[in-house]
Design an enzyme around this catalytic site. Structure first.
Site, PDB file in Angstrom:
ATOM      1  N   GLY A  46     -59.561   5.926 -77.568  1.00 21.34           N
ATOM      2  CA  GLY A  46     -58.406   6.672 -78.051  1.00 21.34           C
ATOM      3  C   GLY A  46     -58.867   7.793 -78.952  1.00 21.34           C
ATOM      4  O   GLY A  46     -59.986   7.745 -79.493  1.00 21.34           O
ATOM      5  N   GLN A  51     -58.335  14.087 -85.536  1.00 16.99           N
ATOM      6  CA  GLN A  51     -59.771  13.814 -85.423  1.00 16.99           C
ATOM      7  C   GLN A  51     -60.558  15.005 -84.870  1.00 16.99           C
ATOM      8  O   GLN A  51     -61.787  15.022 -84.934  1.00 16.99           O
ATOM      9  CB  GLN A  51     -60.026  12.578 -84.540  1.00 16.99           C
ATOM     10  CG  GLN A  51     -59.569  11.282 -85.190  1.00 16.99           C
ATOM     11  CD  GLN A  51     -59.811  10.090 -84.286  1.00 16.99           C
ATOM     12  OE1 GLN A  51     -59.034   9.835 -83.371  1.00 16.99           O
ATOM     13  NE2 GLN A  51     -60.899   9.374 -84.515  1.00 16.99           N
ATOM     14  N   CYS A  88     -63.627   3.255 -84.835  1.00 16.52           N
ATOM     15  CA  CYS A  88     -62.991   4.566 -84.832  1.00 16.52           C
ATOM     16  C   CYS A  88     -64.073   5.611 -84.614  1.00 16.52           C
ATOM     17  O   CYS A  88     -65.156   5.522 -85.200  1.00 16.52           O
ATOM     18  CB  CYS A  88     -62.308   4.793 -86.186  1.00 16.52           C
ATOM     19  SG  CYS A  88     -61.523   6.403 -86.354  1.00 16.52           S
ATOM     20  N   LEU A  89     -63.782   6.598 -83.785  1.00 17.26           N
ATOM     21  CA  LEU A  89     -64.775   7.644 -83.503  1.00 17.26           C
ATOM     22  C   LEU A  89     -65.123   8.448 -84.755  1.00 17.26           C
ATOM     23  O   LEU A  89     -66.152   9.108 -84.788  1.00 17.26           O
ATOM     24  CB  LEU A  89     -64.270   8.573 -82.397  1.00 17.26           C
ATOM     25  CG  LEU A  89     -64.161   7.927 -81.004  1.00 17.26           C
ATOM     26  CD1 LEU A  89     -63.494   8.881 -80.027  1.00 17.26           C
ATOM     27  CD2 LEU A  89     -65.529   7.512 -80.489  1.00 17.26           C
ATOM     28  N   HIS A 130     -53.371   2.267 -84.120  1.00 18.93           N
ATOM     29  CA  HIS A 130     -54.496   2.978 -84.736  1.00 18.93           C
ATOM     30  C   HIS A 130     -54.276   4.489 -84.686  1.00 18.93           C
ATOM     31  O   HIS A 130     -54.454   5.198 -85.678  1.00 18.93           O
ATOM     32  CB  HIS A 130     -55.784   2.587 -83.980  1.00 18.93           C
ATOM     33  CG  HIS A 130     -57.027   3.233 -84.478  1.00 18.93           C
ATOM     34  ND1 HIS A 130     -58.051   2.537 -85.098  1.00 18.93           N
ATOM     35  CD2 HIS A 130     -57.452   4.530 -84.438  1.00 18.93           C
ATOM     36  CE1 HIS A 130     -59.017   3.375 -85.426  1.00 18.93           C
ATOM     37  NE2 HIS A 130     -58.693   4.591 -85.025  1.00 18.93           N
ATOM     38  N   GLU A 131     -53.852   4.980 -83.512  1.00 21.12           N
ATOM     39  CA  GLU A 131     -53.701   6.438 -83.345  1.00 21.12           C
ATOM     40  C   GLU A 131     -52.475   6.968 -84.098  1.00 21.12           C
ATOM     41  O   GLU A 131     -52.520   8.058 -84.675  1.00 21.12           O
ATOM     42  CB  GLU A 131     -53.598   6.806 -81.859  1.00 21.12           C
ATOM     43  CG  GLU A 131     -54.752   6.337 -80.975  1.00 21.12           C
ATOM     44  CD  GLU A 131     -56.134   6.695 -81.478  1.00 21.12           C
ATOM     45  OE1 GLU A 131     -56.278   7.635 -82.286  1.00 21.12           O
ATOM     46  OE2 GLU A 131     -57.096   6.013 -81.086  1.00 21.12           O
ATOM     47  N   HIS A 134     -53.419   7.510 -87.560  1.00 20.78           N
ATOM     48  CA  HIS A 134     -54.146   8.782 -87.750  1.00 20.78           C
ATOM     49  C   HIS A 134     -53.173   9.929 -88.044  1.00 20.78           C
ATOM     50  O   HIS A 134     -53.462  10.815 -88.836  1.00 20.78           O
ATOM     51  CB  HIS A 134     -54.952   9.140 -86.500  1.00 20.78           C
ATOM     52  CG  HIS A 134     -56.354   8.590 -86.487  1.00 20.78           C
ATOM     53  ND1 HIS A 134     -57.275   8.857 -87.477  1.00 20.78           N
ATOM     54  CD2 HIS A 134     -56.995   7.801 -85.586  1.00 20.78           C
ATOM     55  CE1 HIS A 134     -58.419   8.238 -87.189  1.00 20.78           C
ATOM     56  NE2 HIS A 134     -58.280   7.596 -86.048  1.00 20.78           N
TER      57      HIS A 134
HETATM   58 ZN    ZN Z   1     -59.675   6.412 -85.119  1.00 19.18          ZN
END
Ligand code: ZN
Length: 186
Positions: A46, A51, A88-89, A130-131, A134
């Protein structure tokens, strides 16, 4: 399509709330395509617009072989909680057990401005939460139990990428290790 640099924890854009999308135009569809390409290149499960430094309420996912995206989401969370590791990226290699709702009904719009509803459980439910976080400037470490959050912060401070976030133009190429989300961050 360009692969965009993914912002790392420490970058203020990650803790800034995003604004609603108003124009469902070509620019928005380009953003969705770029987010999708960047997520798949990482690879990730995701990716949310903040991000990549864009403060719009847009995110994409790649879960169970299915790509999706959602704009201006609102979530209805089920009461049942799931445990499980999350990454998380924007936090390369960091993995912690993160409690989330097991089931989610997400309402929003697709990139053509059509209203859509996405019902998810398990990993998809985790990704939707999660997204959406963000988009509110909330990060998964904010959802950890106190002790885990403490060790996460220690791990972050000792990581090779920490401190690179504010060096403009630097996008460290760090690949994530295999894990519950099939080696993919969110
Ligand atoms: Zn993330």
């Amino acid at each position: 399509m360009p692969i965009l640099p993914i912002r790392l924890f420490g970058d203020p854009v990650l803790v800034t709330p995003s604004v609603q999308v108003v124009d469902f135009d070509k620019e928005l569809r380009t953003l969705v395509a770029d987010l999708t390409d960047t997520m798949m290149d990482a690879p990730g499960a995701g990716l949310a617009a903040p991000q990549v430094g864009v403060l719009l309420r847009v995110f994409v996912w790649d879960i169970d072989e299915a790509l999706g995206h959602l704009i201006n989401p609102s979530l209805d969370l089920g009461e049942e909680i799931q445990e499980g590791e999350e990454g998380c990226l924007s936090f390369p290699e960091l993995r912690y057990n993160t409690p989330r709702s097991m089931r989610v009904v997400a309402k929003g719009w697709n990139m053509y401005g059509e209203p859509i509803t996405v019902e998810g459980s398990e990993l998809l439910a985790r990704a939707l939460q999660h997204e959406t976080d963000h988009l509110d400037g909330i990060l998964f470490i904010d959802r950890l139990a106190k002790d885990n959050r403490k060790s996460a912060m220690k791990e972050i401070r000792e990581s090779e990428w920490f401190g690179l976030a504010n060096d403009a133009g630097i996008n460290p190429q760090i690949k994530v290790s295999p894990h519950y989300t099939f080696g993919k961050g969110l």
